[in-house]
Design a protein around this motif. Structure first.
Motif, PDB file in Angstrom:
ATOM      1  N   ILE A 197     -25.782   3.953  52.744  1.00 51.74           N
ATOM      2  CA  ILE A 197     -25.327   3.683  54.106  1.00 51.74           C
ATOM      3  C   ILE A 197     -26.463   3.789  55.107  1.00 51.74           C
ATOM      4  CG2 ILE A 197     -23.772   4.435  55.958  1.00 51.74           C
ATOM      5  CD1 ILE A 197     -22.368   3.034  53.654  1.00 51.74           C
ATOM      6  N   GLY A 198     -27.371   4.753  54.898  1.00 49.78           N
ATOM      7  CA  GLY A 198     -28.507   4.885  55.797  1.00 49.78           C
ATOM      8  C   GLY A 198     -29.365   3.629  55.801  1.00 49.78           C
ATOM      9  N   GLY A 199     -29.684   3.134  54.600  1.00 50.79           N
ATOM     10  CA  GLY A 199     -30.484   1.916  54.490  1.00 50.79           C
ATOM     11  C   GLY A 199     -29.761   0.707  55.046  1.00 50.79           C
TER      12      GLY A 199
ATOM     13  N   SER B  20     -16.416 -17.465  59.970  1.00 53.98           N
ATOM     14  CA  SER B  20     -17.255 -16.417  59.394  1.00 53.98           C
ATOM     15  C   SER B  20     -18.439 -17.014  58.644  1.00 53.98           C
ATOM     16  CB  SER B  20     -16.429 -15.536  58.466  1.00 53.98           C
ATOM     17  OG  SER B  20     -15.935 -16.287  57.383  1.00 53.98           O
ATOM     18  N   ARG B  21     -19.499 -16.234  58.567  1.00 52.32           N
ATOM     19  CA  ARG B  21     -20.704 -16.618  57.852  1.00 52.32           C
ATOM     20  C   ARG B  21     -21.095 -15.494  56.896  1.00 52.32           C
ATOM     21  NH1 ARG B  21     -24.506 -18.867  62.857  1.00 52.32           N
ATOM     22  NH2 ARG B  21     -22.952 -20.310  63.750  1.00 52.32           N
ATOM     23  N   THR B  22     -21.991 -15.814  55.975  1.00 53.26           N
ATOM     24  CA  THR B  22     -22.455 -14.795  55.026  1.00 53.26           C
ATOM     25  C   THR B  22     -23.971 -14.734  55.019  1.00 53.26           C
ATOM     26  OG1 THR B  22     -22.444 -16.362  53.173  1.00 53.26           O
ATOM     27  CG2 THR B  22     -20.437 -15.055  53.533  1.00 53.26           C
ATOM     28  N   GLU B  23     -24.446 -13.573  54.624  1.00 55.66           N
ATOM     29  CA  GLU B  23     -25.889 -13.336  54.551  1.00 55.66           C
ATOM     30  C   GLU B  23     -26.120 -12.326  53.430  1.00 55.66           C
ATOM     31  OE1 GLU B  23     -29.775 -13.134  57.162  1.00 55.66           O
ATOM     32  OE2 GLU B  23     -27.906 -14.133  57.684  1.00 55.66           O
ATOM     33  N   ALA B  24     -27.271 -12.401  52.786  1.00 55.58           N
ATOM     34  CA  ALA B  24     -27.621 -11.442  51.740  1.00 55.58           C
ATOM     35  C   ALA B  24     -28.511 -10.365  52.347  1.00 55.58           C
ATOM     36  CB  ALA B  24     -28.336 -12.134  50.587  1.00 55.58           C
ATOM     37  N   PRO B  25     -27.972  -9.169  52.597  1.00 55.68           N
ATOM     38  CA  PRO B  25     -28.780  -8.117  53.218  1.00 55.68           C
ATOM     39  C   PRO B  25     -29.809  -7.551  52.251  1.00 55.68           C
ATOM     40  CG  PRO B  25     -26.634  -7.240  52.633  1.00 55.68           C
ATOM     41  CD  PRO B  25     -26.590  -8.725  52.346  1.00 55.68           C
ATOM     42  N   ASN B  26     -30.970  -7.272  52.780  1.00 60.39           N
ATOM     43  CA  ASN B  26     -32.024  -6.652  51.976  1.00 60.39           C
ATOM     44  C   ASN B  26     -31.844  -5.135  52.025  1.00 60.39           C
ATOM     45  OD1 ASN B  26     -34.328  -6.190  50.501  1.00 60.39           O
ATOM     46  ND2 ASN B  26     -35.695  -6.339  52.268  1.00 60.39           N
ATOM     47  N   ALA B  27     -30.708  -4.692  51.473  1.00 60.48           N
ATOM     48  CA  ALA B  27     -30.385  -3.268  51.482  1.00 60.48           C
ATOM     49  C   ALA B  27     -29.548  -2.954  50.256  1.00 60.48           C
ATOM     50  CB  ALA B  27     -29.606  -2.891  52.748  1.00 60.48           C
ATOM     51  N   LEU B  28     -29.692  -1.753  49.739  1.00 61.42           N
ATOM     52  CA  LEU B  28     -28.978  -1.343  48.536  1.00 61.42           C
ATOM     53  C   LEU B  28     -27.549  -0.976  48.886  1.00 61.42           C
ATOM     54  CD1 LEU B  28     -29.128  -0.670  45.501  1.00 61.42           C
ATOM     55  CD2 LEU B  28     -29.784   1.655  46.149  1.00 61.42           C
ATOM     56  N   ARG B  29     -26.563  -1.659  48.294  1.00 61.63           N
ATOM     57  CA  ARG B  29     -25.152  -1.374  48.566  1.00 61.63           C
ATOM     58  C   ARG B  29     -24.844   0.064  48.166  1.00 61.63           C
ATOM     59  NH1 ARG B  29     -20.296  -0.496  49.731  1.00 61.63           N
ATOM     60  NH2 ARG B  29     -21.578   0.226  51.434  1.00 61.63           N
ATOM     61  N   GLY B  30     -24.228   0.777  49.083  1.00 59.86           N
ATOM     62  CA  GLY B  30     -23.908   2.176  48.838  1.00 59.86           C
ATOM     63  C   GLY B  30     -24.858   3.120  49.542  1.00 59.86           C
TER      64      GLY B  30
ATOM     65  N   THR C 100     -27.470   0.728  57.377  1.00 60.45           N
ATOM     66  CA  THR C 100     -27.390   0.850  58.834  1.00 60.45           C
ATOM     67  C   THR C 100     -28.692   0.417  59.492  1.00 60.45           C
ATOM     68  OG1 THR C 100     -25.781   2.664  58.664  1.00 60.45           O
ATOM     69  CG2 THR C 100     -27.004   2.475  60.732  1.00 60.45           C
ATOM     70  N   THR C 101     -29.814   0.860  58.928  1.00 57.44           N
ATOM     71  CA  THR C 101     -31.120   0.473  59.455  1.00 57.44           C
ATOM     72  C   THR C 101     -31.287  -1.037  59.412  1.00 57.44           C
ATOM     73  OG1 THR C 101     -32.105   2.575  58.767  1.00 57.44           O
ATOM     74  CG2 THR C 101     -33.613   0.729  59.175  1.00 57.44           C
ATOM     75  N   TRP C 102     -30.966  -1.622  58.257  1.00 63.04           N
ATOM     76  CA  TRP C 102     -31.088  -3.081  58.107  1.00 63.04           C
ATOM     77  C   TRP C 102     -30.168  -3.790  59.088  1.00 63.04           C
ATOM     78  CZ3 TRP C 102     -27.762  -7.057  57.268  1.00 63.04           C
ATOM     79  CH2 TRP C 102     -28.333  -8.307  56.956  1.00 63.04           C
ATOM     80  N   LEU C 103     -28.926  -3.305  59.211  1.00 58.88           N
ATOM     81  CA  LEU C 103     -27.928  -3.967  60.054  1.00 58.88           C
ATOM     82  C   LEU C 103     -28.348  -3.985  61.519  1.00 58.88           C
ATOM     83  CD1 LEU C 103     -25.106  -5.193  60.512  1.00 58.88           C
ATOM     84  CD2 LEU C 103     -24.240  -2.849  60.689  1.00 58.88           C
ATOM     85  N   ILE C 104     -28.774  -2.853  62.048  1.00 59.21           N
ATOM     86  CA  ILE C 104     -29.146  -2.798  63.462  1.00 59.21           C
ATOM     87  C   ILE C 104     -30.352  -3.686  63.730  1.00 59.21           C
ATOM     88  CG2 ILE C 104     -29.975  -1.282  65.305  1.00 59.21           C
ATOM     89  CD1 ILE C 104     -28.286   0.950  64.044  1.00 59.21           C
TER      90      ILE C 104
END
Length: 400
Positions: free
Chosen positions: A70-72, A58-68, A74-78
């Motif tokens: 979900i819309g943001g 497994s690896r880790t990354e810091a997403p540029n999205a506000l936790r909680g 999801t957009t970042w994830l895709i």
């Protein structure tokens, strides 16, 4: 089917995902194998993406999205999947939708009409329904050509008997949909598909599955079908949970309204977000924090949690008319040996006994040789079930 399917699982505490290529051979459970899976969570208050490809660490990354959000997320994830992982553009997105109400008892394509129906059920699952639908909207925006599919947590319990489904309230309210629905169905579906390979014919007997996590419930199964479950009209009922109260005397809620003058939104916030392990301990909703704490309130919260599991386990076993196997799953059920040990110790009267070493090591079979009944710690795979349900739906639709 060779489409790339992205499963999005918006829970009460995290956003899990998995990417599937349906050209990949399926395992013994009949479920597809993910090529990439991961989770966005915030264990220390900071959003963290943990992910892995098949056969890789497994690896880790810091997403540029506000936790909680979900819309943001999801957009970042895709965008991240296609940009950083060079993943194929998903042609199907399967969404975990917690409540399907009376109408939706199997996976369905998300049309504007379906979306509106599901929005109307938000009050029945406020921690999940809204975020799940926010994920749908985000996926529709970034993948406008993809087929969006809703997979329901309530569907696995849809064939309960009238005696299991009905509350003892005036019939008119039952007919309006005020009934017991049950939840965590995607998890129980996954376990039901895996059990025959693990237990053989015994899997078709009386099996209790304990899905223990931030949300928690029990399901009693016979012939791999749901017979009874501890959650009801909403995801508040049943076991004590991270921040949810579990089973509660309705007179207590009346007292808050009539005597204490609380407003509906205050009571809702209290029951969904301030109760459970957090409310009892006043420290944390996470069993890991509570087990590590020396504060007596932490142990008290754990004791209340375990007591609720044991109490309702007796009810589920009674409804099944016996017990042939006990399965722990979910984040706590799979990864917290101390919780499993505490539960099984209090259920010794059922003939259960743990192998301490196997339990501590997180083995699949954790029963001792003295146990009359198998006890398993079996990881669930809601995302694989969602992909399989989406594939089945689209295969049937294409054949019409």
């Amino acid at each position: 089917m060779s489409s790339s399917v992205l499963s999005l699982n918006a829970g009460s505490a995290s956003l899990k995902f998995a990417l599937f290529d349906h050209a990949i051979a399926r395992g013994a459970s009949g479920l597809p194998t993910a090529t990439l899976r991961g989770e966005i969570d915030a264990p220390d208050g900071k959003p963290t993406l943990t992910y892995s490809r098949t056969g890789e660490p497994s690896r880790t990354e810091a997403p540029n999205a506000l936790r909680g959000d979900i819309g943001g997320e999801t957009t970042w994830l895709i965008d991240w999947l296609m940009r950083a992982c060079d993943a194929p553009r998903p042609t199907v997105v399967a969404h975990r939708i917690v409540h399907g109400g009376l109408r939706y008892n199997q996976a369905v394509r998300i049309t504007p009409g379906v979306f509106a129906d599901l929005q109307d059920l938000t009050s029945l699952a406020p921690l999940h329904q809204g975020p799940g639908l926010a994920g749908v909207q985000a996926a529709q925006a970034i993948l406008p050509d993809a087929t969006q599919v809703a997979c329901f947590d309530t569907a696995f319990h849809a064939n309960h008997t009238d005696a299991e489904r009905r509350y003892a309230i005036p019939r008119v309210w039952h007919e309006r949909g005020y009934q017991r629905y049950g939840f965590h169905g995607l998890s129980y579906d996954a376990i039901s598909r895996r059990l025959p390979a693990v237990l053989g014919e015994q899997a078709h007997g009386a099996v209790v599955v304990a899905h223990l996590g931030g949300g928690a419930s029990l399901c009693g199964m016979r012939s791999l079908q749901s017979v009874t479950t501890t959650m009801g009209f909403t995801a508040l009922d049943g076991l004590v949970m991270g921040t949810r109260c579990g089973a509660l005397d309705p007179g207590l809620v009346l007292q808050w309204f009539q005597h204490d003058g609380m407003r509906p939104e205050e009571v809702s916030d209290l029951l969904y977000k301030q109760s459970g392990l957090l409310g009892v301990s006043e420290i944390s909703a996470d069993t890991r924090d509570l087990l590590a704490s020396k504060d007596p309130r932490s142990q008290q919260a754990i004791d209340v949690f375990v007591a609720s599991i044991v109490r309702q386990m007796g009810s589920v076993v009674a409804a099944l008319g016996g017990l042939d196997a006990l399965v722990f799953t979910g984040g706590i059920g799979t990864h917290q040996p101390m919780i499993r040990a505490a539960v099984v110790q209090r259920l010794a009267w059922l003939g259960l006994a743990l192998n301490a070493e196997a339990n501590a090591n997180g083995n699949l079979n954790i029963a001792s040789s003295a146990s009359r009944i198998p006890v398993l710690a079996l990881p669930t795979d809601e995302e694989a079930v969602m992909a399989a349900q989406a594939a089945a739906l689209l295969t049937v639709t294409a054949g019409r």
